[in-house]
Write a protein that holds these residues in place. Sequence first.
Motif, short mmCIF file in Angstrom:
data_model
loop_
_atom_site.label_atom_id
_atom_site.label_comp_id
_atom_site.label_asym_id
_atom_site.label_seq_id
_atom_site.Cartn_x
_atom_site.Cartn_y
_atom_site.Cartn_z
N ARG A 151 -0.33 3.62 -4.28
CA ARG A 151 -1.84 3.50 -3.91
C ARG A 151 -2.38 3.00 -5.19
N ILE A 171 -13.75 -6.36 0.56
CA ILE A 171 -12.15 -5.54 0.94
C ILE A 171 -12.68 -5.01 0.07
N ILE A 172 -12.47 -5.05 -1.89
CA ILE A 172 -12.60 -4.15 -2.98
C ILE A 172 -13.69 -3.22 -2.37
N GLU A 226 -4.21 -9.36 0.08
CA GLU A 226 -5.34 -8.53 0.84
C GLU A 226 -5.58 -9.92 1.49
N GLY A 265 0.79 -0.96 -0.53
CA GLY A 265 -0.12 -0.07 0.06
C GLY A 265 0.75 1.26 0.03
N GLU A 316 -15.13 -1.72 0.34
CA GLU A 316 -14.92 -0.74 1.61
C GLU A 316 -13.19 0.19 1.21
N GLN A 317 -12.25 -0.49 -0.04
CA GLN A 317 -11.74 0.58 -0.26
C GLN A 317 -12.08 1.17 -1.55
N GLU A 318 -13.87 1.39 -1.82
CA GLU A 318 -14.08 2.39 -3.02
C GLU A 318 -14.63 2.98 -2.55
N LYS A 326 -6.14 -0.24 -10.05
CA LYS A 326 -6.90 -0.58 -8.98
C LYS A 326 -8.00 -2.05 -9.36
#
Length: 224
Positions: free
Chosen positions: A33, A219-220, A171, A30, A222-224, A79
């Motif tokens: 990014r 996880i994806i 991840e 990370g 939450e990251q968006e 991404k």
Amino acid sequence: MTDKLELNMNAYLPLRDVVFHTLREAILKGELRPGERLMELQLASRLGVSRTPIREAIRMLELEGLAVTVPRKGAMVAKMTEKDMEDVLQIRKCLDELAVSLACDKMTSQRLEMISEARKQFEESTRSGDVKLIAQADVEFHDTIYSAADNPKLMTMLNNLREQMYRYRVEYLKDESLYPGLIAEHQKIYDGLLNKNKEVVVKVTGEHIMNQEMVVKNIIREQE
């Protein structure tokens, strides 16, 4: 660009591979990014190398799905998307199920012992706190099964897919609460191979991959 980015020198590797591993680790940790531009001149200056190994390393990152080149913008950290992850795991599920099915037919006591040792190594790695080590042990467990399938062409396809899977695997493995379930699933896969129960081992392998998909999807999101 993070100040933490430093070249991980290895005298036995070509410079492009050293740069590749440095950038790869920075992405997985990370430090670089998703969406961040990978500017050759800036990276070359930061790492103290010419632009050529940077350019070659970025191409290698693209093969792993860790970087993308966008017209008029250049290369950037890719991404993670649900669609990309689903595409990769759909293929992996089919190939893994084929691999364990073939492994059941061709299993020997020597191969079974190697799988058992890889299973134990993964369990031990989960106590290390080192996600990179745990991910490598997970790769070794599955690779040992692929090898037991004794199909070089299938192995080549799985090796290519493994590189695209690595980011999602890391991840997934950052969550320590998942380790007991993973250890149990590996044990079920091993038991199925031990008993040469093709139906069971194919079913458990499919569930093992689908469980990973559900976690990484969250996880994806939450990251968006």
